[in-house]
Design a protein around this motif. Structure first.
Motif, PDB file in Angstrom:
ATOM      1  N   GLN A 115      63.956  20.088  33.234  1.00 46.85           N
ATOM      2  CA  GLN A 115      64.834  20.621  34.276  1.00 46.85           C
ATOM      3  C   GLN A 115      66.278  20.166  33.939  1.00 46.85           C
ATOM      4  O   GLN A 115      67.329  21.130  34.074  1.00 46.85           O
ATOM      5  CB  GLN A 115      64.409  20.691  35.632  1.00 46.85           C
ATOM      6  CG  GLN A 115      65.369  21.431  36.478  1.00 46.85           C
ATOM      7  CD  GLN A 115      64.839  21.546  37.828  1.00 46.85           C
ATOM      8  OE1 GLN A 115      63.625  21.346  38.260  1.00 46.85           O
ATOM      9  NE2 GLN A 115      65.765  21.967  39.004  1.00 46.85           N
ATOM     10  N   CYS A 166      67.803  20.944  30.598  1.00 47.76           N
ATOM     11  CA  CYS A 166      67.836  22.544  29.990  1.00 47.76           C
ATOM     12  C   CYS A 166      69.434  22.938  30.230  1.00 47.76           C
ATOM     13  O   CYS A 166      69.943  22.815  31.283  1.00 47.76           O
ATOM     14  CB  CYS A 166      67.158  23.318  31.012  1.00 47.76           C
ATOM     15  SG  CYS A 166      67.148  25.056  30.832  1.00 47.76           S
ATOM     16  N   ALA A 218      70.587  25.890  30.204  1.00 44.31           N
ATOM     17  CA  ALA A 218      70.429  27.391  30.476  1.00 44.31           C
ATOM     18  C   ALA A 218      70.284  27.101  31.838  1.00 44.31           C
ATOM     19  O   ALA A 218      70.269  28.366  32.632  1.00 44.31           O
ATOM     20  CB  ALA A 218      69.563  27.956  29.724  1.00 44.31           C
ATOM     21  N   ARG A 219      69.573  26.129  32.484  1.00 47.22           N
ATOM     22  CA  ARG A 219      69.101  26.108  33.924  1.00 47.22           C
ATOM     23  C   ARG A 219      68.090  26.853  34.145  1.00 47.22           C
ATOM     24  O   ARG A 219      68.283  27.738  35.348  1.00 47.22           O
ATOM     25  CB  ARG A 219      70.476  26.053  34.957  1.00 47.22           C
ATOM     26  CG  ARG A 219      71.256  24.844  34.511  1.00 47.22           C
ATOM     27  CD  ARG A 219      72.246  24.777  35.683  1.00 47.22           C
ATOM     28  NE  ARG A 219      73.274  23.939  35.819  1.00 47.22           N
ATOM     29  CZ  ARG A 219      74.340  23.819  36.454  1.00 47.22           C
ATOM     30  NH1 ARG A 219      74.502  24.613  37.469  1.00 47.22           N
ATOM     31  NH2 ARG A 219      75.282  22.707  36.256  1.00 47.22           N
ATOM     32  N   CYS A 220      67.281  27.188  33.389  1.00 47.56           N
ATOM     33  CA  CYS A 220      66.111  28.136  33.470  1.00 47.56           C
ATOM     34  C   CYS A 220      64.802  27.302  34.170  1.00 47.56           C
ATOM     35  O   CYS A 220      63.958  28.474  34.307  1.00 47.56           O
ATOM     36  CB  CYS A 220      65.736  28.850  32.229  1.00 47.56           C
ATOM     37  SG  CYS A 220      65.106  27.950  31.022  1.00 47.56           S
ATOM     38  N   ILE A 243      59.685  29.206  34.669  1.00 50.44           N
ATOM     39  CA  ILE A 243      60.752  29.224  33.703  1.00 50.44           C
ATOM     40  C   ILE A 243      61.087  30.648  33.665  1.00 50.44           C
ATOM     41  O   ILE A 243      60.471  31.697  33.481  1.00 50.44           O
ATOM     42  CB  ILE A 243      60.122  28.884  32.327  1.00 50.44           C
ATOM     43  CG1 ILE A 243      59.506  27.504  32.197  1.00 50.44           C
ATOM     44  CG2 ILE A 243      61.225  29.033  31.202  1.00 50.44           C
ATOM     45  CD1 ILE A 243      58.875  27.179  30.979  1.00 50.44           C
ATOM     46  N   ASP A 244      62.717  30.748  33.776  1.00 47.63           N
ATOM     47  CA  ASP A 244      63.247  32.070  33.884  1.00 47.63           C
ATOM     48  C   ASP A 244      63.378  32.606  32.440  1.00 47.63           C
ATOM     49  O   ASP A 244      64.439  32.122  31.795  1.00 47.63           O
ATOM     50  CB  ASP A 244      64.440  32.226  34.796  1.00 47.63           C
ATOM     51  CG  ASP A 244      65.009  33.530  34.752  1.00 47.63           C
ATOM     52  OD1 ASP A 244      64.507  34.628  33.997  1.00 47.63           O
ATOM     53  OD2 ASP A 244      65.981  33.860  35.774  1.00 47.63           O
ATOM     54  N   ARG A 288      67.004  33.611  31.178  1.00 47.02           N
ATOM     55  CA  ARG A 288      67.974  32.603  31.121  1.00 47.02           C
ATOM     56  C   ARG A 288      67.959  31.897  29.903  1.00 47.02           C
ATOM     57  O   ARG A 288      68.629  31.263  29.415  1.00 47.02           O
ATOM     58  CB  ARG A 288      68.216  31.899  32.358  1.00 47.02           C
ATOM     59  CG  ARG A 288      68.291  32.551  33.538  1.00 47.02           C
ATOM     60  CD  ARG A 288      68.906  31.941  34.826  1.00 47.02           C
ATOM     61  NE  ARG A 288      70.141  31.233  34.162  1.00 47.02           N
ATOM     62  CZ  ARG A 288      71.091  30.622  35.180  1.00 47.02           C
ATOM     63  NH1 ARG A 288      70.764  30.497  36.418  1.00 47.02           N
ATOM     64  NH2 ARG A 288      72.174  30.049  34.925  1.00 47.02           N
ATOM     65  N   CYS A 289      66.544  31.426  29.466  1.00 48.83           N
ATOM     66  CA  CYS A 289      66.183  30.749  28.341  1.00 48.83           C
ATOM     67  C   CYS A 289      66.740  30.834  27.113  1.00 48.83           C
ATOM     68  O   CYS A 289      66.962  32.449  26.857  1.00 48.83           O
ATOM     69  CB  CYS A 289      64.848  31.052  28.211  1.00 48.83           C
ATOM     70  SG  CYS A 289      64.061  29.674  27.053  1.00 48.83           S
ATOM     71  N   ILE A 327      60.075  35.799  34.914  1.00 48.63           N
ATOM     72  CA  ILE A 327      60.033  34.501  35.410  1.00 48.63           C
ATOM     73  C   ILE A 327      58.520  34.171  35.233  1.00 48.63           C
ATOM     74  O   ILE A 327      57.661  34.569  36.114  1.00 48.63           O
ATOM     75  CB  ILE A 327      60.417  34.485  37.016  1.00 48.63           C
ATOM     76  CG1 ILE A 327      61.883  34.803  37.140  1.00 48.63           C
ATOM     77  CG2 ILE A 327      60.050  33.148  37.692  1.00 48.63           C
ATOM     78  CD1 ILE A 327      62.461  35.160  38.360  1.00 48.63           C
TER      79      ILE A 327
END
Lengths: 425, 200
Positions: free
Chosen positions: B79, B82, B84-86, B108-109, B112-113, B146
């Motif tokens: 986390q 990451c 992309a903060r996904c 995990i979104d 956004r990944c 998600i």
């Protein structure tokens, strides 16, 4: 009454043929261009899994064009703006009227002409009506009240007017050889044999004129390599301001124009409805044999296609899990049915009457089929050329038209006159 | 600078001969593609499987221990790494006496990944991998993108590689050569057996 029916029947048939050629040509354009460029082309749109090799995409295209917003810019002059696409389409459809689709047929003391408009000056009609197409282009450019559209319209109309000269002058050669403006008599004249074995087609007696005529028709139809109006990205054409079905009308008029140009080229240079080495009289005399041979040929062709469909079906079954996997089987079944129908027709044709009206009618139908086949092949030629050649620059276009085609067509007239004089005609 | 244009022969200047030659080329392509459709370079994806490179970063999965519990210890390294903060983790206490934490939530979104793979590199436990070979993530609802922990734990790795690396018979196919040693090394031993350290 039968004469009227012949005209009306031909009119409806020609009308349906011209309009139904539009989706076929669009399909040719997309699929043939794809294969020429090593792509697969449209193959996704399907009705119940039947894709017809991408032909269904044309229906999707039409639905899209019909339901798009018909945006009319506020500055246009509405009357001309609306008139132009209508004119483009109706002029394109009108030109075909004088083209004969089969030989005259004598029934009960009356002669039936398979021609919508039976006039002696058929060739003049083609040039007269065909040149009205320029007006649609000019009107579209002017009516849009947009500088780019106006310039595009001027450019296109200049191109069409310039190439009309070469077009008309190259047809004069044919006029001199056959000595008539009546298209049906020109086609009848092309049934004769030259030196006893060569059909006297326009392309044989006037090869230079044929080449010039075909180049000029490309320019007249605004097709590549002369498709400056279509150069969307680099120069803007006359139809910038058009959208939805109005644009579609220009688009469809282009394809109708191809069909018309192919029809005229076939009539003047490729023997029209003439089947080579098989004039109307012997076609009527051997109606049964010709019918049997053509049905047999069709049956063999259908069987071969059915075999190909079955092979293709295996690939589909491997690829797809949905309704599309059945498409190969559907086609194979359809083609096998057609082959069976041909064989059945062949059995029935064994008792085809050699007397009465039947052989005459058969001969006309066969001639119609041959004529339409020639038109389709020549239309494909247009598309083939489009996906081969790059576009001409405007000055190159004008140079070619005025400095090459025009002198060459004049030279062709002089040469034809000299040869005809030498032959003592 | 003046670039001399090549002198054209008379038949080339006539243009018609060259036009005919060009038309022969296009018709050749048309006929070849018409009669040999299966040899065309186009792959009818997704119906036809595309040969995938073995190092492809597909969607993530969370690996399991031998007893079936997640390897993840909810350390927040992925986390944190990451860009992309996904990744969104909520930790809870693990019932195992030797393990401190385990993830209660691991989302995990996928919208956004960016598929950079930093989470895989950051993980000290080899708990997250991107070896499922799934690159088409399709839905018509945002919520579906998600991915929750139970879905991530069900992901399968490795299997796709056997069919993916198969040599393609097509012209212009993207198949990679059958896995040789260098490929194994570049892969960090994730593709097959761990590489044997020769000597340090």
């Amino acid at each position: 009454m039968p004469a009227f029916l012949a005209h009306a029947g031909t009119a409806i048939l020609i009308w349906i043929f011209e309009l139904s050629m539009i989706p076929v040509l669009v399909w040719f354009e997309r699929k043939a261009s794809a294969y020429m460029q090593d792509r697969t082309g449209p193959n996704r749109a399907a009705v119940l899994g039947i894709r017809m090799g991408g032909l269904i995409h044309t229906i999707a295209d039409v639905i899209k064009l019909v339901f798009k917003e018909d945006a009319t810019p506020s500055q246009v002059s509405r009357f001309y703006y609306t008139l132009a696409p209508m004119m483009a389409m109706s002029v394109a459809l009108l030109t075909f009227a004088v083209i004969p689709v089969a030989d005259d047929l004598a029934v009960g003391g009356q002669i039936l002409h398979w021609q919508v408009l039976k006039i002696d000056a058929g060739l003049l009609w083609i040039f007269a009506v065909g040149s009205l197409g320029v007006l649609a282009v000019i009107l579209a450019g002017w009516g849009s009240n947009n500088r780019y559209a106006l310039l595009g319209g001027m450019r296109s109309s200049a191109q069409m007017v310039s190439y009309e000269l070469a077009l008309g002058l190259s047809a004069v050669g044919i006029l001199m050889v056959f000595g008539t403006l009546d298209l049906n008599r020109i086609v009848q004249g092309q049934g004769n044999l030259l030196f006893g074995f060569l059909p006297m087609w326009g392309v044989v007696v006037q090869p230079l004129a044929a080449v010039l005529f075909m180049i000029a028709t490309l320019a007249e139809c605004n097709r590549t390599p002369f498709d400056l109006p279509e150069g969307e990205s680099e120069i803007i054409g006359f139809h910038v301001e058009y959208s939805s079905l109005k644009f579609a009308l220009f688009f469809m008029a282009e394809y109708v124009n191809i069909v018309v140009a192919a029809g005229i080229t076939a009539t003047l240079f490729f023997g029209g409805w003439q089947i080579p080495w098989l004039p109307t009289a012997s076609l009527e005399a051997h109606a049964r044999t010709v019918l049997l041979v053509s049905l047999g040929g069709a049956a063999v062709l259908f069987l071969l296609l059915a075999g190909a469909s079955l092979r293709w079906s295996r690939r589909l079954k491997r690829l797809y899990a949905d309704a599309r996997r059945r498409e190969g089987d559907v086609w194979a079944g359809l083609l096998l049915g057609l082959a069976a129908l041909c064989l059945l027709g062949g059995i029935l044709a064994l008792s085809f009457p050699s007397q009465g009206i039947a052989p005459g009618v058969f001969a006309r139908v066969a001639q119609l089929g041959v004529f339409l086949a020639k038109v389709v092949v020549l239309s494909f030629l247009f598309i083939w050329i489009r996906w081969t050649l790059p576009r001409f620059r405007y000055d190159q276009l004008m140079n070619l038209g005025w400095k090459s085609l025009l002198p060459l067509s004049l030279l062709n007239i002089v040469a034809t006159a000299a040869v005809l004089r030498w032959l003592g005609r | 600078m003046k670039v001399p244009s090549p002198r054209l022969r008379w038949y080339e200047r006539l243009y018609l001969y060259e036009v005919a030659r060009g038309m022969k080329v296009t018709m050749g392509h048309l006929l070849r593609n018409l009669f040999r459709q299966s040899e065309m370079p186009t792959i009818q994806w997704p119906e036809e499987p595309k040969p995938l490179p073995v190092r492809l970063k597909g969607r993530h999965r969370l690996t399991l221990r031998d007893d079936g519990s997640p390897k993840c210890v909810a350390c927040y390294m992925c986390q944190t790494a990451c860009p992309a903060r996904c990744i969104h983790i909520v930790a809870e206490e693990s019932p195992e006496p030797t393990i401190e934490k385990r993830p209660k939530v691991f989302d995990i979104d996928m919208l956004r990944c960016v598929f950079c793979g930093y989470c895989v590199e950051a993980c000290p436990e080899d708990a997250i991998r991107m070896d499922t070979g799934e690159m088409a993530i399709v839905s018509d609802k945002r919520e579906d993108f998600i991915f929750r922990i139970d879905f991530l734990l069900r992901g399968k790795g490795e299997e796709w590689k056997e069919q993916g690396v198969a040599e393609s018979p097509r012209r212009g196919g993207l198949a990679e050569p059958p896995d040789d040693q260098s490929e194994q090394d570049l892969d960090g031993g994730r593709a097959g057996k761990p590489p044997v350290p020769s000597q340090w």
